[in-house]
Write a protein that holds these residues in place. Structure first.
Motif, PDB file in Angstrom:
ATOM      1  N   GLN A 163      69.536  66.613 -15.438  1.00  0.00           N
ATOM      2  CA  GLN A 163      70.371  66.549 -16.601  1.00  0.00           C
ATOM      3  C   GLN A 163      69.379  66.204 -17.706  1.00  0.00           C
ATOM      4  O   GLN A 163      69.584  66.545 -18.968  1.00  0.00           O
ATOM      5  CB  GLN A 163      71.143  65.173 -16.484  1.00  0.00           C
ATOM      6  CG  GLN A 163      72.005  64.940 -17.555  1.00  0.00           C
ATOM      7  CD  GLN A 163      73.114  63.673 -17.117  1.00  0.00           C
ATOM      8  OE1 GLN A 163      72.919  63.242 -16.135  1.00  0.00           O
ATOM      9  NE2 GLN A 163      73.753  63.394 -18.053  1.00  0.00           N
ATOM     10  N   ARG A 166      67.989  69.276 -19.349  1.00  0.00           N
ATOM     11  CA  ARG A 166      69.094  70.234 -19.766  1.00  0.00           C
ATOM     12  C   ARG A 166      69.165  69.428 -21.224  1.00  0.00           C
ATOM     13  O   ARG A 166      69.444  70.238 -22.092  1.00  0.00           O
ATOM     14  CB  ARG A 166      70.110  70.128 -18.963  1.00  0.00           C
ATOM     15  CG  ARG A 166      71.307  71.067 -19.655  1.00  0.00           C
ATOM     16  CD  ARG A 166      72.450  71.129 -18.576  1.00  0.00           C
ATOM     17  NE  ARG A 166      73.211  69.847 -18.810  1.00  0.00           N
ATOM     18  CZ  ARG A 166      73.441  69.192 -17.680  1.00  0.00           C
ATOM     19  NH1 ARG A 166      72.961  69.360 -16.352  1.00  0.00           N
ATOM     20  NH2 ARG A 166      74.063  68.010 -17.740  1.00  0.00           N
ATOM     21  N   GLU A 197      70.816  75.670 -12.034  1.00  0.00           N
ATOM     22  CA  GLU A 197      71.029  74.613 -12.960  1.00  0.00           C
ATOM     23  C   GLU A 197      70.325  74.874 -14.503  1.00  0.00           C
ATOM     24  O   GLU A 197      71.463  74.925 -15.404  1.00  0.00           O
ATOM     25  CB  GLU A 197      70.631  73.203 -12.731  1.00  0.00           C
ATOM     26  CG  GLU A 197      71.611  72.303 -11.963  1.00  0.00           C
ATOM     27  CD  GLU A 197      72.844  72.085 -12.586  1.00  0.00           C
ATOM     28  OE1 GLU A 197      73.011  71.753 -13.666  1.00  0.00           O
ATOM     29  OE2 GLU A 197      74.108  72.355 -12.003  1.00  0.00           O
ATOM     30  N   PHE A 198      69.263  75.165 -14.521  1.00  0.00           N
ATOM     31  CA  PHE A 198      68.627  75.813 -15.627  1.00  0.00           C
ATOM     32  C   PHE A 198      69.327  76.935 -16.166  1.00  0.00           C
ATOM     33  O   PHE A 198      69.292  77.213 -17.435  1.00  0.00           O
ATOM     34  CB  PHE A 198      67.063  75.889 -15.322  1.00  0.00           C
ATOM     35  CG  PHE A 198      66.158  74.586 -15.708  1.00  0.00           C
ATOM     36  CD1 PHE A 198      65.572  74.289 -16.773  1.00  0.00           C
ATOM     37  CD2 PHE A 198      66.314  73.793 -14.441  1.00  0.00           C
ATOM     38  CE1 PHE A 198      64.762  73.239 -16.608  1.00  0.00           C
ATOM     39  CE2 PHE A 198      65.665  72.767 -14.276  1.00  0.00           C
ATOM     40  CZ  PHE A 198      64.921  72.367 -15.583  1.00  0.00           C
ATOM     41  N   SER A 201      73.051  76.431 -17.631  1.00  0.00           N
ATOM     42  CA  SER A 201      72.996  75.594 -19.079  1.00  0.00           C
ATOM     43  C   SER A 201      72.338  76.528 -20.116  1.00  0.00           C
ATOM     44  O   SER A 201      72.496  76.174 -21.165  1.00  0.00           O
ATOM     45  CB  SER A 201      72.624  74.472 -18.842  1.00  0.00           C
ATOM     46  OG  SER A 201      71.187  74.467 -18.494  1.00  0.00           O
ATOM     47  N   ALA A 203      69.300  76.431 -20.551  1.00  0.00           N
ATOM     48  CA  ALA A 203      67.729  75.782 -20.710  1.00  0.00           C
ATOM     49  C   ALA A 203      66.755  76.422 -20.110  1.00  0.00           C
ATOM     50  O   ALA A 203      65.641  76.050 -20.706  1.00  0.00           O
ATOM     51  CB  ALA A 203      67.972  74.229 -19.858  1.00  0.00           C
TER      52      ALA A 203
END
Length: 458
Positions: A163, A166, A197-198, A201, A203
């Motif tokens: 989190q 990001r 996750e990266f 998003s 990111a």
């Protein structure tokens, strides 16, 4: 020219002894060639006169020393660097694992860099917004700071790390911001989680990921954080970017350090860790900061799991000495279903005063922060008292403080994994919570700011 030796005398586990060597340096890379054409890689751990002790990156199983040659390459582990490393995923030794093409280097850098010269350091003073209220509002992260997260086994530090990676950004500037993420000794599932996750998003475009798996050799685990920091130094000081380095889990790094130390038969220090662990950790952490005359900066968030939730364990203990504070995750808050379970009272950011206030966050930040800390501490005391003596033993004011502590955990500390709060939102939630208490109890805030910011009619 690399020198070759056919004087390999002994192999014990991952260690190999080569005699009759000249001009060999500590940390130098070694290539071991076998008669079959197979090659293995190692690095020099120790030199004693004409003897070199080499640690192999792979297993020594099946290695025949009679017909093998050791070639000393004259340099340590190097990382290939160019602007194209952004958006890429590498293993713990800097090899691409994302299916992309190899990096065409503009520069080769030895990963064993040096800590910043204290005289060349610029004082950290700019606020970094993580979007997490318990950090931004109460334990503020400042550009160039080292702020570790102390967690425990089973606590959601991996989600918190993802989190922060990001959401983190330097507000009020158009300067480029990058994230270098290093995962040490993690499982394949965790690697998959971080990479997805990266990517999900977006990111990943401004990030560089180094992933060291739990089944990789211990010597690679020691190289991984150095890979990440070397990459960050290139992005910060050569490309002028603001870089946030997140390293998880420093405990796995320290375990690898202990494993290599035991293989070398060194005298153990506290709990079997090598006596030089403080110096070794400092050689990582002290590479963060800002350099006078250079626009870029490196901010570090090392994450470590405290064995048995023990803050006095050597790893968190030594880390706390070197870094500028700590953010502590609480098992009690985690069991209450609060995410992120940050225990704000024992947490501390020693540089928070330098990154807040008018022109950085908001003029009321320092006073509301002190008032929230004080009110939450008194509320926790009131709750403990009511547990022992019953709620009837509390005064009316104490009951308000008890309610404040409950609301503070539920509305200020707790936020969802996808919630990205601006610093204004965080400060406004704090003011809203302070309406629970009588104005006469807001002794740490000036009357002028109470009139200006306290919501009316509550």
């Amino acid at each position: 020219m690399p020198k070759e030796y056919k004087t390999i005398r002994e192999v014990v586990g991952p260690l190999m002894l080569v005699t009759g060597v000249e001009g060999v340096k500590y940390d130098e890379l070694v290539r071991i060639k076998q008669a079959t054409g197979e090659e293995r890689i190692g690095k020099v751990l120790e030199i004693n006169e004409d003897k070199a002790l080499v640690q192999l990156f792979n297993s020594s199983q099946g290695l025949k020393i009679d017909d093998s040659k050791a070639m000393f390459l004259g340099h340590g582990i190097e990382l290939k660097l160019s602007h194209d490393i952004l958006g890429r995923v590498f293993d713990g030794m800097g090899r691409p694992i994302d299916g992309g093409s190899p990096v065409i280097p503009e520069k080769l850098a030895d990963i064993n860099g040096t800590p910043l010269n204290p005289v060349a350091r610029n004082y950290p003073s700019e606020f970094i917004q993580t979007g997490i209220s318990a950090i931004d509002g109460l334990n503020t992260l400042v550009r160039g700071q080292k702020l570790p997260i102390f967690s425990g086994s089973g606590l959601p530090h991996a989600r918190l790390a993802a989190q922060i990676a990001r959401q983190a950004r330097v507000i009020g500037t158009n300067d480029e911001f990058a994230v270098v993420f290093a995962a040490i000794g993690i499982t394949f599932e965790e690697t998959d989680f971080f990479v997805k996750e990266f990517q999900k998003s977006g990111a990943i475009k401004r990030s560089v990921l180094f992933m060291n798996l739990a089944n990789d050799p211990a010597i690679e685990r020691i190289a991984t954080p150095r890979m990440a920091i070397t990459c960050a130094e290139y992005l910060a000081y050569e490309l002028g970017m603001h870089v946030l380095v997140i390293i998880t889990d420093i405990t796995n790094y320290a375990e690898a350090l202990r494993e290599v130390s035991a293989a070398r038969k060194e005298d153990p220090g506290r709990r079997g860790y090598p006596g030089y662990m403080y110096t070794d950790l400092a050689s990582l952490y002290e590479r963060a900061g800002r350099i006078k005359g250079k626009p870029g900066s490196i901010t570090q968030i090392p994450i470590l799991t405290m064995p048995e939730d023990d803050k006095t364990h050597p790893i968190p203990d030594l880390t706390g000495y070197i870094t500028e504070g700590q953010v502590i995750l609480s098992r009690e808050l985690h069991l209450k279903g609060i995410f992120p379970p940050i225990d704000v009272l024992p947490s501390l950011s020693r540089l928070k005063d330098k990154g807040i206030g008018a022109g950085k966050t908001r003029e009321d930040h320092a006073e509301t922060m002190n008032q929230l800390f004080a009110a939450y501490a008194r509320g926790k005391e009131a709750k403990e008292l009511s547990t022992i003596l019953g709620e009837a033993a509390l005064s009316d004011t104490d009951k308000l403080y008890s309610r404040f502590a409950t609301e503070f955990e539920a509305r200020y500390v707790s936020q969802s994994y996808t919630t990205n709060r601006s610093i204004e939102e965080t400060l406004n939630i704090g003011w809203d919570l302070l309406t629970i208490l009588p104005k006469t109890e807001l002794k740490r805030i000036s009357l002028e700011k109470i009139e200006k910011y306290l919501p009316k009619g509550k």
